[in-house]
Design an enzyme around this catalytic site. Structure first.
Site, PDB file in Angstrom:
ATOM      1  N   HIS A 156      -3.471  -6.356   2.871  1.00  0.00           N
ATOM      2  CA  HIS A 156      -3.441  -6.933   4.220  1.00  0.00           C
ATOM      3  C   HIS A 156      -4.244  -6.128   5.238  1.00  0.00           C
ATOM      4  CE1 HIS A 156       0.497  -4.983   5.921  1.00  0.00           C
ATOM      5  NE2 HIS A 156      -0.196  -4.144   5.226  1.00  0.00           N
ATOM      6  N   SER A 176      -4.577  -1.421   0.280  1.00  0.00           N
ATOM      7  CA  SER A 176      -3.572  -2.377   0.711  1.00  0.00           C
ATOM      8  C   SER A 176      -4.266  -3.661   1.154  1.00  0.00           C
ATOM      9  CB  SER A 176      -2.793  -1.765   1.872  1.00  0.00           C
ATOM     10  OG  SER A 176      -1.873  -2.695   2.382  1.00  0.00           O
ATOM     11  N   GLY A 207       0.822  -1.201   0.000  1.00  0.00           N
ATOM     12  CA  GLY A 207       0.000   0.000   0.000  1.00  0.00           C
ATOM     13  C   GLY A 207       0.860   1.257   0.000  1.00  0.00           C
ATOM     14  N   THR A 208       1.974   1.197   0.725  1.00  0.00           N
ATOM     15  CA  THR A 208       2.905   2.330   0.758  1.00  0.00           C
ATOM     16  C   THR A 208       3.441   2.636  -0.636  1.00  0.00           C
ATOM     17  OG1 THR A 208       3.572   2.009   3.051  1.00  0.00           O
ATOM     18  CG2 THR A 208       5.174   3.063   1.615  1.00  0.00           C
ATOM     19  N   GLN A 249      -7.703   2.153   4.830  1.00  0.00           N
ATOM     20  CA  GLN A 249      -8.534   1.721   5.959  1.00  0.00           C
ATOM     21  C   GLN A 249      -9.989   1.510   5.564  1.00  0.00           C
ATOM     22  OE1 GLN A 249      -7.367   0.712   8.767  1.00  0.00           O
ATOM     23  NE2 GLN A 249      -5.270   1.410   8.434  1.00  0.00           N
ATOM     24  N   CYS A 309       7.048   7.131  22.561  1.00  0.00           N
ATOM     25  CA  CYS A 309       7.996   6.126  23.028  1.00  0.00           C
ATOM     26  C   CYS A 309       7.867   4.822  22.246  1.00  0.00           C
ATOM     27  CB  CYS A 309       7.778   5.871  24.513  1.00  0.00           C
ATOM     28  SG  CYS A 309       6.053   5.724  24.958  1.00  0.00           S
TER      29      CYS A 309
END
Lengths: 70, 380
Positions: free
Chosen positions: B201, B199, B78-79, B182, B325
């Site tokens: 997956h 995408s 997808g990227t 999405q 983080c």
């Protein structure tokens, strides 16, 4: 006004320090947080909104001021 | 770790990253591995069989997305598809302009492509909704080549006003790219866009299949060295068995989508209501109405996001976080920052067809204790 030096500390530590110390100033007084974690600029105003305290802005780089309202 | 749907077993709740392989995809993948290994461009019978599989897959995508078969191309992710959309459309419009207009909450794939040249970012509000007035001003400015809008936020689930945004693009003659990763397989994307990526997956197809649609009449120049066909396509062979499995599973999930959306939305509603009721100092983020049916995000004050993810993992829950983080950059999620919502202690829960009511109940039962434990350790 009290100043909390949280430079070098990663989020959420600066916000935790702020929450632990806001009660040490009188209502109407100011706490200044020094924090260089990139999340602080976002999370300190968000904390103020959630805890109904007044966010006064950032007077200098890595410095954030909050007025105790309750 | 097997995610079996066993009521006491681990629960995978990170569908927005990847959905476990749909049984139809598994079946189609095995069949296509046996039958679709040859190069579809070759003129012998094995090649023709592969070509037939490729054509059928393309036709299935065209039908699902409501486009022509020759507008569909397959990419390694997808990227890759999203970046090819942005860079190819910018190159195709270089005579009209050099600026990319994009929302502040695009996927990082699009932001990385945007960093290649001039870009104008359009803000969102506290709920993660595009500022349409700012969007209209931005796309109507001189020098705009392309506009990019995610169909629904992958981090907070807020569905974007694609139809209205497309209308403003149309008025200014600017092609709109929609990153629909999405949405495809869950909800229909409103029409009006010029380019779209998805995408596999994210809907239960195999990883490694990106889909790009470039509508007829949209000028697109490949960012890669290209053959003499000049059609939008990845400059190598596609993973045909994976593409076949992606097409078959898309058809299957679309057939289930209406009932699954209702079921998952009810489970998400339950999380949206119960988390703030049982965990103090929590902010549930994203639009409460205009949102993906299967995704919910919340942030817990005074909680380290990484500690929370590890504790949930130990309790058998796979979730994701936008907290700094947990990011390689140690920066908070640009989406949470753009919305101005709390970024630490952030959890994204995204459900899929394998998620059961028992999974959600178990998650809701363990979360308050885990959050309280982390806060206690932090002295709160």
């Amino acid at each position: 006004m009290i100043e909390l030096d949280c430079r070098g500390q990663r989020c959420p530590l600066p916000v935790i320090k702020l929450a632990q110390n806001i009660g040490k100033v009188e209502v109407g007084d100011v706490v200044r947080v020094l924090a260089d974690d990139p999340a602080a600029a976002n999370d300190i105003p968000a904390w103020c909104r959630m805890k109904k305290q007044e966010y006064l802005g950032s007077p200098a780089e890595n410095a954030f001021e909050v007025r105790r309202t309750t | 770790m097997e995610f079996t749907g066993d009521p006491a077993g681990p629960a995978y709740l990170d569908a927005a990253t990847a959905v476990p392989l749909h049984p139809v995809a598994r079946e189609a993948l095995l069949a296509a591995l046996a039958d679709g290994w040859a190069d579809p461009a070759r003129l012998y019978s094995a090649g023709r069989r592969a070509q037939q599989l490729s054509d059928a897959a393309r036709a299935a995508f065209a039908e699902a997305l409501g486009v022509r078969t020759d507008e569909v191309s397959f990419w390694p992710s997808g990227t890759a598809a999203a970046q090819a959309a942005v860079l190819g459309a910018l190159a195709g419009r270089s005579r009209q302009g050099d600026t990319l207009v994009h929302s502040a909450i695009e996927h990082s794939a699009v932001l990385h492509a945007a960093a290649r040249g001039k870009a104008v970012e359009v803000p969102v509000d506290r709920l993660g909704r595009l500022d349409l007035d700012a969007w209209e001003r931005a796309v109507s400015a001189p020098g705009v080549a392309v506009a990019s809008l995610i169909s629904a936020s992958h981090e907070v689930g807020t569905v974007q006003p694609v139809a209205a945004a497309a209308g403003y693009c149309d008025e200014s003659g600017v092609p709109l790219f929609v990153d629909a990763a999405q949405s495809v397989g869950r909800t229909d994307v409103p029409p009006g866009w010029s380019l779209l990526s998805a995408s596999a997956h994210k809907w239960g197809g195999p990883p490694g299949v990106g889909v790009l649609v470039v509508r007829k009449g949209v000028r697109w120049i490949s960012p890669y060295p290209q053959d003499d066909l000049y059609r939008p396509q990845w400059p190598g062979g596609a993973d045909l068995p994976a593409v076949v499995a992606a097409a078959a599973s898309l058809r299957a999930v679309r057939a289930e989508a209406a009932t699954e959306s209702v079921r998952l939305k009810a489970l998400v509603d339950r999380i949206r209501e119960r988390v703030p009721a049982t965990v103090p100092d929590v902010e549930v983020v994203g639009d409460p109405e205009q949102r993906l049916p299967n995704l919910v995000t919340f942030s817990c004050l005074y909680v380290d996001g990484e500690a929370l993810l590890h504790a949930l993992d130990r309790a058998g829950f796979a979730v994701s976080s936008g907290s700094s983080c947990t990011a390689s950059t140690l920066r908070p999620s640009h989406v949470l920052e753009a919305m101005g919502v709390l970024s630490h202690g952030n959890v994204r829960v995204s459900l899929h067809r394998g998620t059961t009511e028992a999974d959600v109940e178990r998650f809701l039962a363990v979360l308050p204790g885990i959050v309280a434990g982390i806060r206690r350790e932090a002295g709160m």
